[in-house]
Design an enzyme around this catalytic site. Structure first.
Site, PDB file in Angstrom:
ATOM      1  CG  MET A  86      -2.132  -0.961   0.746  1.00 20.58           C
ATOM      2  SD  MET A  86      -3.012  -1.304  -0.358  1.00 20.58           S
ATOM      3  CE  MET A  86      -3.854  -0.574  -0.143  1.00 20.58           C
ATOM      4  CG  ASN A 103      -0.623  -3.300  -8.162  1.00 22.16           C
ATOM      5  OD1 ASN A 103      -0.520  -4.103  -6.970  1.00 22.16           O
ATOM      6  ND2 ASN A 103      -1.499  -2.361  -7.635  1.00 22.16           N
ATOM      7  CG  HIS A 105      -6.638  -1.557  -8.343  1.00 27.02           C
ATOM      8  ND1 HIS A 105      -5.835  -0.540  -7.118  1.00 27.02           N
ATOM      9  CD2 HIS A 105      -7.671  -1.190  -9.042  1.00 27.02           C
ATOM     10  CE1 HIS A 105      -6.432   0.361  -7.597  1.00 27.02           C
ATOM     11  NE2 HIS A 105      -7.525   0.331  -8.490  1.00 27.02           N
ATOM     12  CB  SER A 132      -7.197  -5.404 -13.467  1.00 21.57           C
ATOM     13  OG  SER A 132      -8.477  -4.431 -13.089  1.00 21.57           O
ATOM     14  CG  ASP A 141      -3.696   1.822  -9.251  1.00 31.15           C
ATOM     15  OD1 ASP A 141      -2.637   0.668  -8.958  1.00 31.15           O
ATOM     16  OD2 ASP A 141      -4.686   2.625  -8.577  1.00 31.15           O
ATOM     17  CB  ALA A 169     -12.342 -12.708  -8.354  1.00 30.87           C
ATOM     18  CD  GLU A 170      -7.696  -8.783  -5.040  1.00 33.59           C
ATOM     19  OE1 GLU A 170      -7.252  -8.897  -4.763  1.00 33.59           O
ATOM     20  OE2 GLU A 170      -9.028  -7.741  -4.905  1.00 33.59           O
TER      21      GLU A 170
END
Ligand code: GAR
Length: 184
Positions: A86, A103, A105, A132, A141, A169-170
């Site tokens: 972060m 990364n 996000h 994403s 981002d 889902a990540e």
């Protein structure tokens, strides 16, 4: 396998997913945190992973990042995966690892860069959210999107309930995209 460093700041559930899915495509050579008290760091230590923890407080960003860079190179890292990290990396740090930092996000980029992504998606009346994985560039981002997963937003969703479903889902998306990315 490609040698990957994972950077975390907190819980580290995406780091765990990356560790659990490591195979001949990539291996996690170090888990680094800018918060020595990050719960994910304790998990990594318990699981026998090499770790590096340093807070930038009191030493300043250039010194902090030089130490971080040194620790990652010492560990033999070739790639960096940010997983709930972060803190903004400086342009200088990103340039040193150009094209080698990814990364995850919690939004369907280019929508909702930055923080509070789920609350913003709900407030906008969106019916689909998601996550994403993207290449990290100097702009927040905004690097190339490598993969996305959509998650339906239900009418009774809160930021918390949506975050929990997107997080699942990540955990599926990140290892799969990382495997493709390190083959480039
Ligand atoms: C994840 O939802 C990740 O996408 C998000 O923070 C959470 C970290 O959870 N990252 C960002 O918002 C980056 N700006 P985790 O520590 O359990 O992986």
């Amino acid at each position: 396998p490609a040698k990957v460093a994972v950077l975390i700041s907190g819980r580290g559930s995406n780091m765990q997913a990356l560790v659990e899915h490591a195979d001949d495509a990539y291996e996690i050579v170090v888990v680094a945190s800018d918060r020595p008290s990050a719960p994910g760091l304790a998990w990594a230590i318990q699981h026998g992973l090499p770790t590096f923890a340093l807070s930038p407080k009191g030493i300043g960003k250039p010194v902090f990042e030089a130490a971080l860079d040194g620790a990652l190179r010492e560990a033999g890292a070739e790639w960096i995966a940010l997983a709930g990290y972060m803190r903004l990396l400086s342009d200088e740090f990103v340039a040193k690892w150009h094209g080698r930092i990814v990364n995850i996000h919690p939004s369907l980029l280019p929508k909702y860069k930055g923080l509070d992504t789920h609350a913003r998606a709900i407030a906008a009346g969106d019916t689909v959210g998601g996550c994403s994985v993207h290449v990290v560039t100097e702009e927040l981002d905004a690097g190339e999107v490598l993969g996305q997963r959509e998650v339906a937003i239900e009418s009774d969703d809160t930021a918390e309930t949506l975050a929990a479903r997107v997080l699942e889902a990540e955990h599926q998306l990140y290892p799969a995209v990382l495997k493709e990315f390190v083959r480039r």
